[in-house]
Design a protein around this motif. Structure first.
Motif, PDB file in Angstrom:
ATOM      1  N   GLN A 141      -0.570 -13.878  -0.366  1.00 55.72           N
ATOM      2  CA  GLN A 141      -0.899 -13.248  -1.537  1.00 55.72           C
ATOM      3  C   GLN A 141      -1.624 -14.448  -2.398  1.00 55.72           C
ATOM      4  N   GLY A 199      -0.075  -7.906  -9.191  1.00 51.36           N
ATOM      5  CA  GLY A 199      -0.706  -7.378  -7.835  1.00 51.36           C
ATOM      6  C   GLY A 199      -0.006  -7.771  -6.895  1.00 51.36           C
ATOM      7  N   GLY A 250      -4.937  -0.994 -11.086  1.00 48.62           N
ATOM      8  CA  GLY A 250      -5.896  -1.168 -10.300  1.00 48.62           C
ATOM      9  C   GLY A 250      -5.650  -2.474  -9.495  1.00 48.62           C
ATOM     10  N   ASP A 251      -6.967  -3.268  -9.311  1.00 46.09           N
ATOM     11  CA  ASP A 251      -7.006  -4.352  -8.600  1.00 46.09           C
ATOM     12  C   ASP A 251      -6.694  -5.588  -9.710  1.00 46.09           C
ATOM     13  N   SER A 252      -5.453  -5.688 -10.051  1.00 50.85           N
ATOM     14  CA  SER A 252      -4.716  -6.456 -11.106  1.00 50.85           C
ATOM     15  C   SER A 252      -5.418  -8.058 -10.732  1.00 50.85           C
ATOM     16  N   ILE A 253      -5.217  -8.426  -9.529  1.00 47.27           N
ATOM     17  CA  ILE A 253      -5.789  -9.944  -9.444  1.00 47.27           C
ATOM     18  C   ILE A 253      -7.154 -10.016  -9.613  1.00 47.27           C
ATOM     19  N   GLY A 254      -8.130  -9.036  -9.314  1.00 47.74           N
ATOM     20  CA  GLY A 254      -9.370  -9.200  -9.766  1.00 47.74           C
ATOM     21  C   GLY A 254      -9.612  -9.236 -10.962  1.00 47.74           C
ATOM     22  N   HIS A 304      -5.205 -14.997  -2.292  1.00 49.65           N
ATOM     23  CA  HIS A 304      -6.197 -13.883  -3.217  1.00 49.65           C
ATOM     24  C   HIS A 304      -6.472 -14.685  -4.542  1.00 49.65           C
ATOM     25  N   GLN A 333      -2.271  -8.238 -15.847  1.00 49.33           N
ATOM     26  CA  GLN A 333      -2.960  -7.010 -16.047  1.00 49.33           C
ATOM     27  C   GLN A 333      -2.143  -5.801 -15.087  1.00 49.33           C
ATOM     28  N   GLU A 345     -10.080 -16.311  -6.471  1.00 46.01           N
ATOM     29  CA  GLU A 345     -10.704 -15.794  -7.468  1.00 46.01           C
ATOM     30  C   GLU A 345     -10.748 -17.065  -8.551  1.00 46.01           C
TER      31      GLU A 345
END
Length: 312
Positions: free
Chosen positions: A40, A18, A290-294, A43, A287, A47
């Motif tokens: 970065q 992400g 989309g929001d890969s990190i989320g 983020h 992942q 999480e």
């Protein structure tokens, strides 16, 4: 049975798919100021992550100066993160064009990864995307490069060059993990096990990323069988999932990324099997889209929840 970690302290790392590969001004991540890197990493800590896998699709550690590698490591630490592994992708040592250059790049990367203090050197036989893969919405929906089947000379070259990298990794105190990836000599469970056994070194194992296989929009091997075969050889692990649908006749096959909980692979079962066969490595959340990190954060919380039911 005794386990290497508790559910709370088991190292669960985030991938960095992400992360933007350049600043908004177009400066590549490798050349960007440390403040860009720090933004970065924040983020990930937001999480709940305490570990991050660095990958050379974002920054190639081997191409950084020693001073910038130190700056990168300091930035990671300032964010409250540690680097248990670095993943080197799309640098196949049997690439028909760049194989020799890629071998030299791996040697430089081994030294750089060791200097970063990571314990795992994760790689494979991936090659760069084809034009069709770059044009596709999901790159796995288009055909990528294929390692030649029934070509003993190329197979032997893969074994020899990977063994050469593995010796270097051992000299630098690194474990080496080879990632399952479609259409390579690591493209199914049986071939992956055969390759590791041919290399024949105790610190070389598998990164059993079966997610790379079940996303293919063509018939694939059963994920249960693939994990049953590969997990006993695993020393590092990318975890991701996909929804998959097919009509049974091969006329309709589709897949899209999902959370670990909601996809085709039942990770509650797979993680239990992994612990039963003695897996003690890092879990790295991956992942795409989309929001890969989320999504990685959600998957990490899911994984710790599963671990909490399996570890006394």
């Amino acid at each position: 049975m005794a386990h290497a970690f508790t559910a709370d302290d088991w190292p669960i790392a985030a991938c960095i798919h992400g992360f933007p590969t350049a600043t908004r001004d177009g400066i590549p991540a490798a050349d960007a100021p440390a403040e860009f890197w720090a933004k970065q990493f924040r983020h990930l800590t937001a999480e709940g992550f305490r570990h991050v896998e660095l990958a050379d699709g974002w920054i190639k550690p081997a191409l950084l100066s020693a001073e910038r590698r130190t700056e990168l490591l300091e930035t990671v630490a300032a964010a409250g993160l540690a680097v248990p592994a670095v993943h080197i992708a799309r640098a196949s040592v049997i690439d028909p064009v760049d194989g020799e250059a890629n071998l030299a790049y791996h040697h430089a990367s081994v030294d750089a990864v060791a200097e970063l203090g990571a314990g795992v050197y994760s790689t494979g036989l991936h090659r760069p995307f084809t034009d069709g893969q770059r044009a596709a919405l999901w790159f796995w929906a288009a055909q990528g490069p294929v390692d030649p089947n029934d070509d003993r000379e190329t197979w032997d070259l893969a074994v020899a060059r990977l063994r050469e990298i593995a010796r270097h990794a051992a000299d630098r105190g690194l474990t080496m993990a080879l990632e399952l990836y479609e259409d390579t000599y690591l493209g199914n469970a049986d071939n992956a096990m055969r390759l590791v056994e041919a290399i024949g070194m105790d610190h070389v194992g598998l990164n059993p990323d079966v997610g790379n296989l079940i996303r293919l929009q063509r018939p694939v091997e059963d994920w249960r069988e693939a994990y049953a075969k590969t997990l006993p050889h695993a020393n590092y692990w990318h975890l991701k999932n996909y929804t998959r649908d097919e009509d049974g006749a091969g006329n309709f096959l589709t897949s899209v990324p999902s959370t670990m909980r909601d996809g085709l692979i039942n990770y509650r079962q797979v993680i239990e099997l992994a612990l039963e066969v003695g897996y003690s490595g890092v879990f790295t959340m991956e992942q795409y889209g989309g929001d890969s990190i989320g999504v990685c954060g959600e998957n990490a919380r899911y994984t710790r929840g599963v671990l909490s039911t399996l570890i006394d």
